[in-house]
Scaffold this motif. Structure first.
Motif, PDB file in Angstrom:
ATOM      1  N   UNK A 170       0.868  -1.181   0.000  1.00 61.06           N
ATOM      2  CA  UNK A 170       0.000   0.000   0.000  1.00 61.06           C
ATOM      3  C   UNK A 170       0.902   1.227   0.000  1.00 61.06           C
ATOM      4  N   UNK A 171       0.836   2.004  -1.069  1.00 54.46           N
ATOM      5  CA  UNK A 171       1.724   3.163  -1.142  1.00 54.46           C
ATOM      6  C   UNK A 171       1.563   3.917  -2.436  1.00 54.46           C
ATOM      7  N   UNK A 172       2.627   4.597  -2.836  1.00 54.67           N
ATOM      8  CA  UNK A 172       2.601   5.370  -4.068  1.00 54.67           C
ATOM      9  C   UNK A 172       3.889   5.147  -4.843  1.00 54.67           C
ATOM     10  N   UNK A 173       4.078   5.926  -5.899  1.00 55.85           N
ATOM     11  CA  UNK A 173       5.200   5.698  -6.803  1.00 55.85           C
ATOM     12  C   UNK A 173       6.443   6.505  -6.461  1.00 55.85           C
ATOM     13  N   UNK A 174       6.418   7.207  -5.331  1.00 55.27           N
ATOM     14  CA  UNK A 174       7.567   8.016  -4.941  1.00 55.27           C
ATOM     15  C   UNK A 174       8.764   7.114  -4.611  1.00 55.27           C
ATOM     16  N   UNK A 175       9.952   7.621  -4.884  1.00 55.32           N
ATOM     17  CA  UNK A 175      11.162   6.804  -4.809  1.00 55.32           C
ATOM     18  C   UNK A 175      11.359   6.183  -3.436  1.00 55.32           C
ATOM     19  N   UNK A 176      11.113   6.952  -2.363  1.00 57.78           N
ATOM     20  CA  UNK A 176      11.400   6.433  -1.021  1.00 57.78           C
ATOM     21  C   UNK A 176      10.430   5.335  -0.593  1.00 57.78           C
ATOM     22  N   UNK A 177       9.299   5.194  -1.277  1.00 59.31           N
ATOM     23  CA  UNK A 177       8.377   4.092  -0.966  1.00 59.31           C
ATOM     24  C   UNK A 177       8.951   2.758  -1.431  1.00 59.31           C
ATOM     25  N   UNK A 178       9.908   2.806  -2.368  1.00 52.28           N
ATOM     26  CA  UNK A 178      10.773   1.668  -2.673  1.00 52.28           C
ATOM     27  C   UNK A 178      10.021   0.441  -3.194  1.00 52.28           C
ATOM     28  N   UNK A 179       8.980   0.664  -3.993  1.00 53.36           N
ATOM     29  CA  UNK A 179       8.222  -0.476  -4.512  1.00 53.36           C
ATOM     30  C   UNK A 179       9.074  -1.407  -5.372  1.00 53.36           C
ATOM     31  N   UNK A 180      10.056  -0.856  -6.055  1.00 54.96           N
ATOM     32  CA  UNK A 180      10.897  -1.688  -6.909  1.00 54.96           C
ATOM     33  C   UNK A 180      11.573  -2.815  -6.131  1.00 54.96           C
ATOM     34  N   UNK A 181      11.876  -2.574  -4.853  1.00 51.19           N
ATOM     35  CA  UNK A 181      12.472  -3.642  -4.042  1.00 51.19           C
ATOM     36  C   UNK A 181      11.517  -4.820  -3.927  1.00 51.19           C
ATOM     37  N   UNK A 182      10.235  -4.535  -3.706  1.00 56.43           N
ATOM     38  CA  UNK A 182       9.235  -5.607  -3.605  1.00 56.43           C
ATOM     39  C   UNK A 182       9.125  -6.357  -4.930  1.00 56.43           C
ATOM     40  N   UNK A 183       9.063  -5.600  -6.030  1.00 57.46           N
ATOM     41  CA  UNK A 183       8.947  -6.225  -7.345  1.00 57.46           C
ATOM     42  C   UNK A 183      10.129  -7.149  -7.616  1.00 57.46           C
ATOM     43  N   UNK A 184      11.322  -6.697  -7.282  1.00 58.91           N
ATOM     44  CA  UNK A 184      12.515  -7.536  -7.481  1.00 58.91           C
ATOM     45  C   UNK A 184      12.502  -8.735  -6.545  1.00 58.91           C
ATOM     46  N   UNK A 185      12.061  -8.509  -5.313  1.00 56.95           N
ATOM     47  CA  UNK A 185      12.064  -9.590  -4.323  1.00 56.95           C
ATOM     48  C   UNK A 185      11.071 -10.685  -4.667  1.00 56.95           C
ATOM     49  N   UNK A 186       9.941 -10.318  -5.274  1.00 55.35           N
ATOM     50  CA  UNK A 186       8.907 -11.306  -5.571  1.00 55.35           C
ATOM     51  C   UNK A 186       9.395 -12.385  -6.532  1.00 55.35           C
TER      52      UNK A 186
END
Length: 333
Positions: A170-186
């Motif tokens: 649950x979040x947004x696309x701002x850099x510090x929300x770090x969604x890319x880490x989740x995408x890579x981890x999955x």
């Protein structure tokens, strides 16, 4: 002390965390002050400090009490504002010359004149002491409360999670929300586990999945959902991913706790919220470590009773009481 001497900043509205803080605190203040709600400008506009100062003079206020960091110009009144974090100074992607100048030339002088400021976590309190120059006991840590209703059907929720396991972001696309880490981890998490997101556009999800190599078929996105749908997702989730590199508090982790869901996180403020009930990944850029933390949280979850008890310790009545104590302290100084 008469409540009429205080004016509450009622400009803060919406669905974001500061607006929720504003609503929940104001409704519980022991002596509700008058609320200012008819401002003509945004609280953060260049003209707002002038408009606020004019309003305070007209109302002959002794104190301007605000749930956010937007102050008035200096005048014959005290100001007690709330700085939830210093992200505009600490995170390059969120900063700008205008934002830094706003904090250095308006926010910090306001705090120093009042010799007081409120914040919501020990992490933010320490940063404010360092940045503002105030003594530790003049930075009031008032905290946040939990608005999410506690989980009641524990057995049903656990059955649903076992049947259809998924990681919730649950979040947004701002850099510090770090969604890319989740995408890579999955990519390193068992194939049967899905990823469900709230707040990310389909375009952003498509692009991120393409860039990270995550199978887009494993990802479901929701944008603009209401509180009821969000509660439904919290309840069904196996684990909440909170990969942020910077947070002032960690409200979503608290909401997940109330639904009996663990968080996998990276930063200090979220650690204050979840304590031993969550799993921390020490490196906010290590996808394998984060995937391992997600897997451990799903394989050996903290008992739901402990998660619910932790959530129950964050109460808005306590927050409002601490805000009122800080208000009285400033007025009586």
């Amino acid at each position: 002390m008469s409540a009429s001497t205080t004016v509450w900043d009622g400009r803060i509205t919406g669905m974001h965390g500061i607006a929720r803080f504003a609503r929940e605190v104001y409704s519980r203040l022991p002596a509700q002050p008058d609320a200012w709600t008819d401002a003509r400008t945004s609280p953060y506009s260049a003209f707002a400090p002038v408009e606020t100062a004019v309003m305070l003079r007209r109302r002959r206020a002794d104190l301007f009490l605000s749930p956010t960091y937007a102050p008035a110009l200096r005048g014959p009144y005290q100001q007690l504002i709330t700085v939830h974090d210093l992200i505009f100074l600490d995170v390059d992607a969120e900063s700008s010359l205008a934002k830094r100048q706003y904090f250095e030339r308006l926010v910090r002088p306001t705090i120093r004149r009042a010799n007081a400021v409120m914040t919501v976590s020990e992490f933010s309190r320490k940063r404010l002491v360092e940045w503002s120059g105030l003594a530790e006991d003049r930075v009031f840590m008032v905290g946040n409360g939990c608005s999410e209703a506690p989980l009641d059907d524990v057995a049903g929720a656990l059955t649903d999670r076992a049947r259809d396991p998924f990681v919730l972001f649950v979040g947004n696309e701002r850099v510090h929300k770090n969604f890319r880490l989740v995408a890579r981890a999955m990519k390193h998490v068992e194939a049967g586990v899905r990823l469900v997101t709230v707040g990310l556009s389909q375009e952003y999800l498509d692009q991120t999945c393409s860039e990270t190599g995550l199978d887009r078929a494993r990802v479901t996105g929701h944008v603009g959902i209401d509180d009821a749908k969000l509660t439904e997702l919290y309840t069904a989730a196996s684990v909440l991913a909170v990969p942020s590199t910077y947070e002032g508090f960690g409200l979503i982790a608290l909401e997940a706790l109330a639904r009996g869901v663990m968080s996998v996180y990276c930063c200090d403020a979220v650690d204050e919220v979840v304590g031993s009930t969550g799993v921390r990944s020490a490196d906010a850029d290590d996808e394998v470590a984060y995937a391992d933390a997600l897997t451990r949280a799903m394989a050996s979850p903290t008992p739901v009773s402990e998660l619910l008890a932790r959530a129950d310790s964050f109460r808005w009545t306590d927050v409002a009481r601490r805000v009122d104590a800080a208000r009285r302290d400033v007025l009586e100084a």
